[in-house]
Design a protein around this motif. Sequence first.
Motif, PDB file in Angstrom:
ATOM      1  N   PRO A 146       0.844  -1.201   0.000  1.00 30.84           N
ATOM      2  CA  PRO A 146       0.000   0.000   0.000  1.00 30.84           C
ATOM      3  C   PRO A 146       0.876   1.247   0.000  1.00 30.84           C
ATOM      4  N   LEU A 148       0.734   4.473  -1.906  1.00 28.62           N
ATOM      5  CA  LEU A 148       0.309   5.655  -2.666  1.00 28.62           C
ATOM      6  C   LEU A 148       1.370   6.739  -2.509  1.00 28.62           C
ATOM      7  N   LYS A 200      -4.789  -5.798  -8.669  1.00 29.93           N
ATOM      8  CA  LYS A 200      -5.603  -4.962  -7.759  1.00 29.93           C
ATOM      9  C   LYS A 200      -6.004  -3.646  -8.427  1.00 29.93           C
ATOM     10  N   ASN A 201      -5.248  -3.215  -9.431  1.00 26.04           N
ATOM     11  CA  ASN A 201      -5.598  -1.960 -10.105  1.00 26.04           C
ATOM     12  C   ASN A 201      -6.948  -2.061 -10.822  1.00 26.04           C
ATOM     13  N   ASP A 253      -2.483  -3.705  -0.368  1.00 22.49           N
ATOM     14  CA  ASP A 253      -2.425  -2.762  -1.487  1.00 22.49           C
ATOM     15  C   ASP A 253      -3.800  -2.581  -2.128  1.00 22.49           C
ATOM     16  N   THR A 262      -6.796   9.390  -4.077  1.00 20.16           N
ATOM     17  CA  THR A 262      -5.556   9.816  -4.746  1.00 20.16           C
ATOM     18  C   THR A 262      -5.058   8.737  -5.724  1.00 20.16           C
TER      19      THR A 262
HETATM   20  O1  LIG Z   1      -0.101   1.121  -6.514  1.00 21.40           O
HETATM   21  C1  LIG Z   1      -0.421   2.127  -5.955  1.00 21.40           C
HETATM   22  C2  LIG Z   1      -0.556   2.230  -4.495  1.00 21.40           C
HETATM   23  O2  LIG Z   1       0.012   1.136  -3.844  1.00 21.40           O
HETATM   24  C3  LIG Z   1      -0.714   3.337  -6.752  1.00 21.40           C
HETATM   25  O3  LIG Z   1      -1.985   3.267  -7.222  1.00 21.40           O
HETATM   26  P1  LIG Z   1      -2.428   4.166  -8.489  1.00 21.40           P
HETATM   27  O4  LIG Z   1      -1.510   3.784  -9.606  1.00 21.40           O
HETATM   28  O5  LIG Z   1      -3.847   3.759  -8.709  1.00 21.40           O
HETATM   29  O6  LIG Z   1      -2.285   5.591  -8.077  1.00 21.40           O
END
Ligand SMILES: O=C(CO)COP(=O)(O)O
Length: 344
Positions: A146, A148, A200-201, A253, A262
């Motif tokens: 996780p 970001l 996960k995306n 994540d 975000t």
């Molecule tokens: O992988 C991510 C967070 O762990 C980033 O996610 P995004 O690419 O959707 O911003």
Amino acid sequence: MEKPVGVIGAGSFGSTIASLISENKSVLIYSRNQFEIDNINQGKEHKGITFAKNVTATGDLKYLAESCNLIFPVIPAGAFRKVIKQIAPYITPLHIIIHATKGLDIVEADIEDLGNKTFDKDIIRTMSQVITEECSTLRVGCISGPNLSKEINLSYPTAAVIASEFQEVIDQGQIALSSSRFFVFGSHQLLTAELAGAFKNIIAIGSGIIGGKHLGKNMQALLITRGLREIIHIGIALGAEGKAFLGTAGLGDLIATATSETSRNYNFGRRLAEGDTIEQIRASEDEVAEGVRTLKIVKYILTKYNLHAPICELIYEIVFKDLNIDKAISHLMRYPNAPDVDFL
Ligand SMILES: O=C(CO)COP(=O)(O)O
Ligand SMILES: NC(=O)C1=CN([C@@H]2O[C@H](COP(=O)(O)OP(=O)(O)OC[C@H]3O[C@@H](n4cnc5c(N)ncnc54)[C@H](OP(=O)(O)O)[C@@H]3O)[C@@H](O)[C@H]2O)C=CC1
């Protein structure tokens, strides 16, 4: 003198990784953009970060490979192999490469071919497979969790996993990145960490759609839970270890990305639900939402391996075939009864 750690890619996450490493070691970061290189070398702000003095930038991948033993490529999946091919001639078996890319590669086919045919050969690769195919080192791994970048850049604490078959890779990654604001777990489940990070995306896009439609937290939780079930199902079919999807690089994540405004992937889904087209979203974003590309690859995997993953399939239909979102949700709610997570 100790060698710097190399980072390839000065985008959002490459810059974040460079800043984290700079708390422990000097960093040499690669950008293909001379303006960015000058900015970083002159100590100016870049991607919301003012780097410490031990971060320098270069546009020369040969110089980076010769200067660094430990290298973190942080390049979107669609360009990953091209960039790895550029540095490959300078990589030796002594290098350790830990990538941070949450996407998949395709060989001997174009992404646009995937919708039209299936291939007898296995054409999908993870980024660690790309590295070992192109370079002479076997000591590869990935960092996932996780993470970001916007939160890390605000110094909010979090954790990640370095996954590799080699303990030495995990150890070197932990030494480079660990700090009081960044905990680094180790794992030997490299394939699972890579697939979980990519898949996960897609669920984050779905969660963004639910958010954009204001369907509430019950539905969002359901989407995430059933989405996790699907990505474990697909991962197992590709040889991954199911339980490892419940770790920091999997469930951790997934929660971060699928609930964060975000997240680029979440926002992609939210904007679709609010009526923007894929073209409008792409034109207004200069950063990558990897899930859009991964969606095409997952759709291919579902067809090739005859797998059922209704959430992923419906998100695909919404994104690429203009399926009406309300119809998709109604279809999902009428899907024939299926077991909960008994298969784990
Ligand atoms: O992988 C991510 C967070 O762990 C980033 O996610 P995004 O690419 O959707 O911003
Ligand atoms: N941002 C985040 O929070 C996180 C991102 N990730 C993953 O990290 C990866 C990179 O994401 P992120 O940094 O956010 O993406 P960005 O879009 O912010 O940056 C991508 C970087 O890659 C560079 N790049 C792209 N193509 C090439 C190429 N052909 N040659 C050289 N450089 C190239 C871009 O250069 P240029 O600007 O010149 O185009 C840019 O510096 C993705 O897989 C993402 O999923 C993982 C965890 C967290």
